[in-house]
Scaffold this motif. Structure first.
Motif, PDB file in Angstrom:
ATOM      1  N   ALA A 255       0.842  -1.169  -0.011  1.00 11.87           N
ATOM      2  CA  ALA A 255      -0.068  -0.020  -0.004  1.00 11.87           C
ATOM      3  C   ALA A 255       0.892   1.216   0.159  1.00 11.87           C
ATOM      4  CB  ALA A 255      -0.969   0.225   1.117  1.00 11.87           C
ATOM      5  N   PRO A 256       0.377   2.358  -0.540  1.00 14.79           N
ATOM      6  CA  PRO A 256       0.998   3.643  -0.318  1.00 14.79           C
ATOM      7  C   PRO A 256       1.594   3.859   0.915  1.00 14.79           C
ATOM      8  CG  PRO A 256      -0.982   3.893  -1.754  1.00 14.79           C
ATOM      9  CD  PRO A 256      -0.908   2.566  -1.118  1.00 14.79           C
ATOM     10  N   ALA A 257       2.539   4.575   1.106  1.00 16.50           N
ATOM     11  CA  ALA A 257       3.185   4.744   2.653  1.00 16.50           C
ATOM     12  C   ALA A 257       2.317   5.532   3.285  1.00 16.50           C
ATOM     13  CB  ALA A 257       4.427   5.786   2.635  1.00 16.50           C
ATOM     14  N   GLU A 258       1.445   6.638   2.867  1.00 10.15           N
ATOM     15  CA  GLU A 258       0.574   7.153   3.779  1.00 10.15           C
ATOM     16  C   GLU A 258      -0.629   6.432   4.311  1.00 10.15           C
ATOM     17  OE1 GLU A 258      -0.852   8.257  -0.624  1.00 10.15           O
ATOM     18  OE2 GLU A 258       1.155   7.925   0.718  1.00 10.15           O
ATOM     19  N   ILE A 259      -0.805   5.160   4.019  1.00  8.09           N
ATOM     20  CA  ILE A 259      -1.896   4.233   4.382  1.00  8.09           C
ATOM     21  C   ILE A 259      -1.104   3.564   5.578  1.00  8.09           C
ATOM     22  CG2 ILE A 259      -3.196   2.016   3.949  1.00  8.09           C
ATOM     23  CD1 ILE A 259      -3.623   3.280   1.236  1.00  8.09           C
ATOM     24  N   TRP A 260       0.081   2.801   5.163  1.00 10.34           N
ATOM     25  CA  TRP A 260       0.558   2.223   6.219  1.00 10.34           C
ATOM     26  C   TRP A 260       1.211   3.006   7.518  1.00 10.34           C
ATOM     27  CZ3 TRP A 260       5.583   2.711   7.021  1.00 10.34           C
ATOM     28  CH2 TRP A 260       6.436   3.128   6.134  1.00 10.34           C
ATOM     29  N   GLN A 261       1.468   4.101   7.077  1.00  8.39           N
ATOM     30  CA  GLN A 261       2.030   5.128   8.305  1.00  8.39           C
ATOM     31  C   GLN A 261       0.983   5.664   9.253  1.00  8.39           C
ATOM     32  OE1 GLN A 261       4.001   7.911   5.927  1.00  8.39           O
ATOM     33  NE2 GLN A 261       5.996   6.645   5.786  1.00  8.39           N
ATOM     34  N   GLU A 262      -0.339   5.569   8.618  1.00 10.27           N
ATOM     35  CA  GLU A 262      -1.489   6.336   9.363  1.00 10.27           C
ATOM     36  C   GLU A 262      -1.745   4.911  10.350  1.00 10.27           C
ATOM     37  OE1 GLU A 262      -5.094   6.565  11.095  1.00 10.27           O
ATOM     38  OE2 GLU A 262      -4.840   4.893   9.610  1.00 10.27           O
ATOM     39  N   THR A 263      -1.808   3.675   9.726  1.00 10.73           N
ATOM     40  CA  THR A 263      -2.044   2.624  10.770  1.00 10.73           C
ATOM     41  C   THR A 263      -1.048   2.202  11.800  1.00 10.73           C
ATOM     42  OG1 THR A 263      -3.075   1.501   8.739  1.00 10.73           O
ATOM     43  CG2 THR A 263      -2.383   0.100  10.661  1.00 10.73           C
ATOM     44  N   ARG A 264       0.317   2.866  11.446  1.00 13.08           N
ATOM     45  CA  ARG A 264       1.340   2.494  12.416  1.00 13.08           C
ATOM     46  C   ARG A 264       1.375   3.595  13.439  1.00 13.08           C
ATOM     47  NH1 ARG A 264       7.680   2.570  10.582  1.00 13.08           N
ATOM     48  NH2 ARG A 264       8.714   1.683  12.463  1.00 13.08           N
ATOM     49  N   SER A 265       0.860   4.716  13.128  1.00 19.08           N
ATOM     50  CA  SER A 265       0.568   5.784  14.298  1.00 19.08           C
ATOM     51  C   SER A 265      -0.418   5.422  15.402  1.00 19.08           C
ATOM     52  CB  SER A 265       0.389   6.956  13.535  1.00 19.08           C
ATOM     53  OG  SER A 265      -1.003   6.958  13.079  1.00 19.08           O
ATOM     54  N   ARG A 266      -1.202   4.538  15.025  1.00 21.61           N
ATOM     55  CA  ARG A 266      -2.349   3.984  15.986  1.00 21.61           C
ATOM     56  C   ARG A 266      -1.726   3.148  17.200  1.00 21.61           C
ATOM     57  NH1 ARG A 266      -5.949   2.147  11.586  1.00 21.61           N
ATOM     58  NH2 ARG A 266      -6.561   0.753  13.130  1.00 21.61           N
ATOM     59  N   ILE A 267      -0.386   2.565  16.811  1.00 25.15           N
ATOM     60  CA  ILE A 267       0.020   1.660  17.599  1.00 25.15           C
ATOM     61  C   ILE A 267       0.059   2.247  19.071  1.00 25.15           C
ATOM     62  CG2 ILE A 267       2.127   0.154  18.338  1.00 25.15           C
ATOM     63  CD1 ILE A 267       2.782   0.162  15.534  1.00 25.15           C
ATOM     64  N   ALA A 268       0.229   3.133  19.435  1.00 18.99           N
ATOM     65  CA  ALA A 268       0.408   4.016  20.709  1.00 18.99           C
ATOM     66  C   ALA A 268      -0.803   4.130  21.363  1.00 18.99           C
ATOM     67  CB  ALA A 268       1.344   5.418  20.693  1.00 18.99           C
ATOM     68  N   THR A 269      -1.695   4.355  20.689  1.00 16.81           N
ATOM     69  CA  THR A 269      -3.009   4.816  21.146  1.00 16.81           C
ATOM     70  C   THR A 269      -4.312   3.673  21.317  1.00 16.81           C
ATOM     71  OG1 THR A 269      -3.771   5.444  18.995  1.00 16.81           O
ATOM     72  CG2 THR A 269      -2.629   7.087  20.858  1.00 16.81           C
ATOM     73  N   GLU A 270      -4.127   2.627  20.527  1.00 18.69           N
ATOM     74  CA  GLU A 270      -4.913   1.542  20.512  1.00 18.69           C
ATOM     75  C   GLU A 270      -4.414   0.165  20.543  1.00 18.69           C
ATOM     76  OE1 GLU A 270      -6.966   0.960  16.440  1.00 18.69           O
ATOM     77  OE2 GLU A 270      -6.723   3.193  16.901  1.00 18.69           O
ATOM     78  N   GLY A 271      -5.073  -0.960  20.864  1.00 21.91           N
ATOM     79  CA  GLY A 271      -4.921  -2.263  20.736  1.00 21.91           C
ATOM     80  C   GLY A 271      -3.569  -2.719  21.631  1.00 21.91           C
ATOM     81  N   ASP A 272      -2.885  -3.648  21.323  1.00 24.18           N
ATOM     82  CA  ASP A 272      -1.829  -4.338  21.827  1.00 24.18           C
ATOM     83  C   ASP A 272      -0.620  -3.312  22.269  1.00 24.18           C
ATOM     84  OD1 ASP A 272      -3.091  -6.537  21.772  1.00 24.18           O
ATOM     85  OD2 ASP A 272      -1.865  -7.627  20.347  1.00 24.18           O
ATOM     86  N   GLY A 273      -0.344  -2.454  21.326  1.00 19.59           N
ATOM     87  CA  GLY A 273       0.356  -1.348  21.635  1.00 19.59           C
ATOM     88  C   GLY A 273       0.614  -0.554  22.838  1.00 19.59           C
ATOM     89  N   ALA A 274      -0.731  -0.126  22.870  1.00 17.41           N
ATOM     90  CA  ALA A 274      -1.459   0.792  23.907  1.00 17.41           C
ATOM     91  C   ALA A 274      -1.393  -0.061  25.342  1.00 17.41           C
ATOM     92  CB  ALA A 274      -2.817   1.587  23.802  1.00 17.41           C
ATOM     93  N   ALA A 275      -1.693  -1.145  25.087  1.00 15.52           N
ATOM     94  CA  ALA A 275      -2.060  -2.169  26.403  1.00 15.52           C
ATOM     95  C   ALA A 275      -0.422  -2.265  26.980  1.00 15.52           C
ATOM     96  CB  ALA A 275      -2.726  -3.485  26.093  1.00 15.52           C
ATOM     97  N   LEU A 276       0.449  -2.629  26.274  1.00 16.67           N
ATOM     98  CA  LEU A 276       1.799  -2.683  26.943  1.00 16.67           C
ATOM     99  C   LEU A 276       2.184  -1.335  27.360  1.00 16.67           C
ATOM    100  CD1 LEU A 276       3.905  -4.984  24.563  1.00 16.67           C
ATOM    101  CD2 LEU A 276       2.914  -5.447  26.789  1.00 16.67           C
ATOM    102  N   LEU A 277       2.171  -0.215  26.700  1.00 16.89           N
ATOM    103  CA  LEU A 277       2.657   1.061  27.043  1.00 16.89           C
ATOM    104  C   LEU A 277       1.855   1.195  28.568  1.00 16.89           C
ATOM    105  CD1 LEU A 277       2.409   3.324  24.100  1.00 16.89           C
ATOM    106  CD2 LEU A 277       4.517   2.535  25.474  1.00 16.89           C
TER     107      LEU A 277
END
Length: 311
Positions: free
Chosen positions: A25-47
């Motif tokens: 996918a274009p970079a803007e798509i996966w970068q937007e998804t990547r930016s959500r790691i800190a605020t939702e899902g497993d990434g946010a839970a570990l933080l």
């Protein structure tokens, strides 16, 4: 079931990598998804489990309340949690100040050594090298440690401190992963690049899973496909490393990786997915993949990326 939609229906920690490496996918798509790691899902839970002093579970490699009688190695302490977040792709900015807090507050269980200086274990130092480069800590002295502690046969062994002069598959693949990550973030050094090439050759001479002495498979763990991979060597871990390293170096994949690539390919189910083949016992903050025997999105993604296949 189509494999790609199944993979995309995932936590942001996996979805962004599927978007980048499988869907292309274009970079803007996966970068937007990547930016959500800190605020939702497993990434946010570990933080959310981080201690005020910058650690997790109040320990560098083991939780402060680790019990020698508990089942398996606990995976909740600082080094394992940082390694997971880094491998998931969390932006370092989400942990702003953590490097400084760990420098001030974290000490290794081994001889109370300061955190960013590492200790004597190759695998621990490899994770610390990569995590430090990611968070902006000064780990240059630790980078120099790896060429200095490389064994004559080209690899590494965590038991060098006990006098071992024979390299370990486990220690060598972990050293290579840490060194490659450090190089990608900092450029590394000539000595470190030479050390990485020697370490790769150690495994390549053995076609990633055979003893050089008699050609037998080094152990049953060498063929297991599982996630999280933690510290043990596995065929999936090895092919994932070597395909990424070849891409980084701009060279063709060494044909000696082919045997293990074929092994990974052979484990694919008729529906295009791979199963979780094992679980490493030990305390976790929460499960991040499926039970043994179930179709695994993480194993499927890593296999497809290594095989360079895009369903």
């Amino acid at each position: 079931m189509k494999v790609t939609p199944w993979l995309l229906d995932s936590d942001p920690t996996l979805r962004w990598q599927v978007e980048r490496d499988i869907v292309r996918a274009p970079a803007e798509i996966w970068q937007e998804t990547r930016s959500r790691i800190a605020t939702e899902g497993d990434g946010a839970a570990l933080l959310a489990h981080q201690d005020p002093d910058g650690q997790w579970a109040q320990g560098a490699y083991f939780p402060s309340d680790a019990d020698e009688e508990e089942d398996g190695q606990p995976w909740t302490a600082t080094t394992w949690t940082l390694t997971t977040l880094r491998e998931w792709g969390l932006a370092a900015e989400a942990l702003a100040g953590t490097a400084e807090k760990l420098e001030a507050n974290a000490r290794w269980e081994y001889e109370d050594l300061p955190y960013w200086g590492g200790e004597v274990d190759v695998c621990i130092n490899a994770m610390t090298l990569a995590n430090g480069a990611w968070l902006g800590a000064d780990v240059r002295a630790l980078a120099d440690w790896f060429p200095e502690h490389q064994l004559p046969d080209g690899g590494w062994n965590c038991d060098w401190v006990e006098g071992s002069r024979r390299s370990s598959f486990h220690s060598t693949i972990n050293a290579l992963i840490g060194i490659l990550d450090y190089e990608q973030r900092t450029g590394g050094s000539r000595d470190l690049r030479v050390a990485r090439a020697r370490g790769e050759e150690y495994l390549l001479q053995r076609h990633l899973r055979y003893r050089l002495s008699d050609g037998t498979q080094v152990g049953p763990w060498a063929t297991q496909l599982l996630y999280p991979m933690r510290w043990p060597f596995s065929a999936l871990k090895a092919v994932d490393y070597f395909t990424r390293a070849a891409h980084h170096d701009g060279v063709p994949l060494d044909p000696r990786v082919g045997d293990s690539l074929g092994l990974v390919r052979s484990r694919r189910r008729r529906d295009g997915r791979w199963r979780q083949e094992g679980q490493l016992p030990g305390r976790v903050w929460f499960p991040v993949d499926v039970p043994t025997g179930a179709p695994s999105k993480w194993v499927t993604f890593l296999a497809l990326r290594a095989l360079n296949e895009h369903p």
